[in-house]
Scaffold this active site. Structure first.
Site, PDB file in Angstrom:
ATOM      1  N   THR A  14       0.778  -1.464  -0.082  1.00  0.00           N
ATOM      2  CA  THR A  14      -0.015   0.040  -0.123  1.00  0.00           C
ATOM      3  C   THR A  14       1.042   1.227  -0.125  1.00  0.00           C
ATOM      4  OG1 THR A  14      -1.832   1.266   1.080  1.00  0.00           O
ATOM      5  CG2 THR A  14      -0.239   0.071   2.566  1.00  0.00           C
ATOM      6  N   ASN A  25      -0.741   3.904   1.212  1.00  0.00           N
ATOM      7  CA  ASN A  25      -1.414   4.732   2.182  1.00  0.00           C
ATOM      8  C   ASN A  25      -0.677   4.608   3.542  1.00  0.00           C
ATOM      9  OD1 ASN A  25      -3.413   5.326   4.145  1.00  0.00           O
ATOM     10  ND2 ASN A  25      -5.073   4.784   2.824  1.00  0.00           N
ATOM     11  N   LYS A  52      -3.004   3.011   6.415  1.00  0.00           N
ATOM     12  CA  LYS A  52      -3.143   1.681   6.548  1.00  0.00           C
ATOM     13  C   LYS A  52      -1.886   1.078   7.047  1.00  0.00           C
ATOM     14  CE  LYS A  52      -6.228   1.007   2.730  1.00  0.00           C
ATOM     15  NZ  LYS A  52      -6.303   0.296   1.244  1.00  0.00           N
ATOM     16  N   ASP A  97      -7.676  -4.217   0.709  1.00  0.00           N
ATOM     17  CA  ASP A  97      -8.426  -3.425  -0.096  1.00  0.00           C
ATOM     18  C   ASP A  97      -9.839  -3.064   0.785  1.00  0.00           C
ATOM     19  OD1 ASP A  97      -8.542  -2.057  -2.860  1.00  0.00           O
ATOM     20  OD2 ASP A  97     -10.453  -2.914  -2.700  1.00  0.00           O
ATOM     21  N   SER A  98     -10.091  -1.852   0.800  1.00  0.00           N
ATOM     22  CA  SER A  98     -11.160  -1.645   1.736  1.00  0.00           C
ATOM     23  C   SER A  98     -12.024  -0.410   1.380  1.00  0.00           C
ATOM     24  CB  SER A  98     -10.589  -1.182   3.142  1.00  0.00           C
ATOM     25  OG  SER A  98      -9.520  -0.277   3.067  1.00  0.00           O
ATOM     26  N   PHE A 158      -8.172   8.774   9.138  1.00  0.00           N
ATOM     27  CA  PHE A 158      -7.902   9.245   7.930  1.00  0.00           C
ATOM     28  C   PHE A 158      -9.560   8.881   6.967  1.00  0.00           C
ATOM     29  CE2 PHE A 158      -7.451   5.306   5.350  1.00  0.00           C
ATOM     30  CZ  PHE A 158      -7.655   4.284   6.371  1.00  0.00           C
ATOM     31  N   LYS A 183     -10.189   2.021  17.695  1.00  0.00           N
ATOM     32  CA  LYS A 183     -10.478   1.713  16.489  1.00  0.00           C
ATOM     33  C   LYS A 183     -10.028   0.512  16.045  1.00  0.00           C
ATOM     34  CE  LYS A 183     -10.059   3.061  11.592  1.00  0.00           C
ATOM     35  NZ  LYS A 183      -9.263   3.983  10.590  1.00  0.00           N
ATOM     36  N   HIS A 238     -12.979  -2.715  10.364  1.00  0.00           N
ATOM     37  CA  HIS A 238     -12.900  -3.850   9.571  1.00  0.00           C
ATOM     38  C   HIS A 238     -11.485  -4.278   9.204  1.00  0.00           C
ATOM     39  CE1 HIS A 238     -12.067   0.266   8.471  1.00  0.00           C
ATOM     40  NE2 HIS A 238     -11.943   0.092   7.195  1.00  0.00           N
TER      41      HIS A 238
HETATM   42  P1  IMP Z   1      -8.075   1.475  -1.243  1.00  0.00           P
HETATM   43  O1  IMP Z   1      -6.645   1.603  -1.089  1.00  0.00           O
HETATM   44  O2  IMP Z   1      -8.750   1.258  -2.533  1.00  0.00           O
HETATM   45  O3  IMP Z   1      -8.430   0.065  -0.502  1.00  0.00           O
HETATM   46  O4  IMP Z   1      -9.057   2.629  -0.634  1.00  0.00           O
HETATM   47  C1  IMP Z   1      -9.509   2.430   0.530  1.00  0.00           C
HETATM   48  C2  IMP Z   1     -10.448   3.783   0.759  1.00  0.00           C
HETATM   49  O5  IMP Z   1     -11.553   3.360   1.681  1.00  0.00           O
HETATM   50  C3  IMP Z   1      -9.669   4.838   1.594  1.00  0.00           C
HETATM   51  O6  IMP Z   1      -8.832   5.973   0.550  1.00  0.00           O
HETATM   52  C4  IMP Z   1     -10.829   5.596   2.601  1.00  0.00           C
HETATM   53  O7  IMP Z   1     -11.269   6.548   1.645  1.00  0.00           O
HETATM   54  C5  IMP Z   1     -11.667   4.444   2.837  1.00  0.00           C
HETATM   55  N1  IMP Z   1     -11.471   3.662   3.868  1.00  0.00           N
HETATM   56  C6  IMP Z   1     -10.979   2.403   4.072  1.00  0.00           C
HETATM   57  N2  IMP Z   1     -10.532   2.017   5.233  1.00  0.00           N
HETATM   58  C7  IMP Z   1     -10.954   3.167   6.020  1.00  0.00           C
HETATM   59  C8  IMP Z   1     -10.542   3.554   7.430  1.00  0.00           C
HETATM   60  O8  IMP Z   1     -10.439   2.741   8.194  1.00  0.00           O
HETATM   61  N3  IMP Z   1     -11.030   4.842   7.836  1.00  0.00           N
HETATM   62  C9  IMP Z   1     -11.829   5.469   6.820  1.00  0.00           C
HETATM   63  N4  IMP Z   1     -11.857   5.516   5.391  1.00  0.00           N
HETATM   64  C10 IMP Z   1     -11.257   4.073   5.113  1.00  0.00           C
END
Ligand code: IMP
Length: 186
Positions: free
Chosen positions: A7, A9, A12, A67-68, A146, A169, A174
């Protein structure tokens, strides 16, 4: 075990490091991966597997991908897999768009979902999913976290994910749940 997290991010990565304390967690950059994996899958799990396979192949190390996203009942499950790209802007623009789309809608039920995939260089793979329930507020509360955290009032915590401590949290999130399920399998 050394595990690369697929990632870019930083939030994350931080959460994963706080939860999987028994392993040495490397960022993709620390493992020499500077690419960007296109998330072409239609499900959270498909995208997690895409990212984990790509990073495992290129680094030769076990790779973990998350992926979330946020699924809002009144929006038919949107933004879902498009959560990061919802508005085309960043987190703040995504939150503003979510509030605009919901307007005064009374049904504000929502859940976060996370799919985790851990892929090993020898081809073994483990997957797990986690989910957490809540409601979308009419305005932001809290300054931690975030993404959509400041709008997500957790059923279990009674505060938003942005008001909760990191430990609170992680205990109900999740991502925390998906990692706990993955840890059981390992
Ligand atoms: P991914 O990188 O495609 O999995 O994007 C996940 C997106 O879902 C993030 O950019 C957030 O906008 C949202 N998201 C996922 N997990 C969280 C969390 O724990 N808190 C708040 N937003 C989340």
């Amino acid at each position: 075990m050394k595990i690369v997290v697929a990632t870019g991010n930083a939030h994350k990565l931080k959460e994963i490091r706080e939860i999987l304390t028994e392993h040495e967690i490397l960022s993709a950059h620390e493992a020499g991966f500077f690419g960007d994996v296109e998330e072409t899958g239609e499900t959270f799990l498909a995208n997690a597997l895409l990212k984990a396979h790509a990073v495992c192949n290129l680094t030769g190390l076990p790779a973990l991908a998350d992926d979330s996203g946020l699924c809002v009942d009144a929006l038919g499950g949107a933004p879902g897999v498009y959560s990061a790209r919802f508005s085309g802007g960043g987190d703040a623009a995504n939150r503003a768009l979510l509030l605009r789309k919901l307007g005064n809608t009374e049904n504000r039920r929502a859940h976060f979902t996370c799919a985790m995939a851990l892929v090993f260089p020898d081809g073994r793979m483990f997957t797990a999913e986690g989910r957490t329930e809540g409601t979308i507020l009419f305005e932001e509360r809290g300054s931690g976290g975030f993404g959509y955290d400041s709008l997500f009032l957790s059923d279990e915590l009674g505060v938003t994910f942005a008001e909760a401590t990191e430990a609170q949290k992680n205990a109900v999130s999740h991502r925390g749940r998906a990692l706990a399920a993955l840890r059981e399998q390992l």
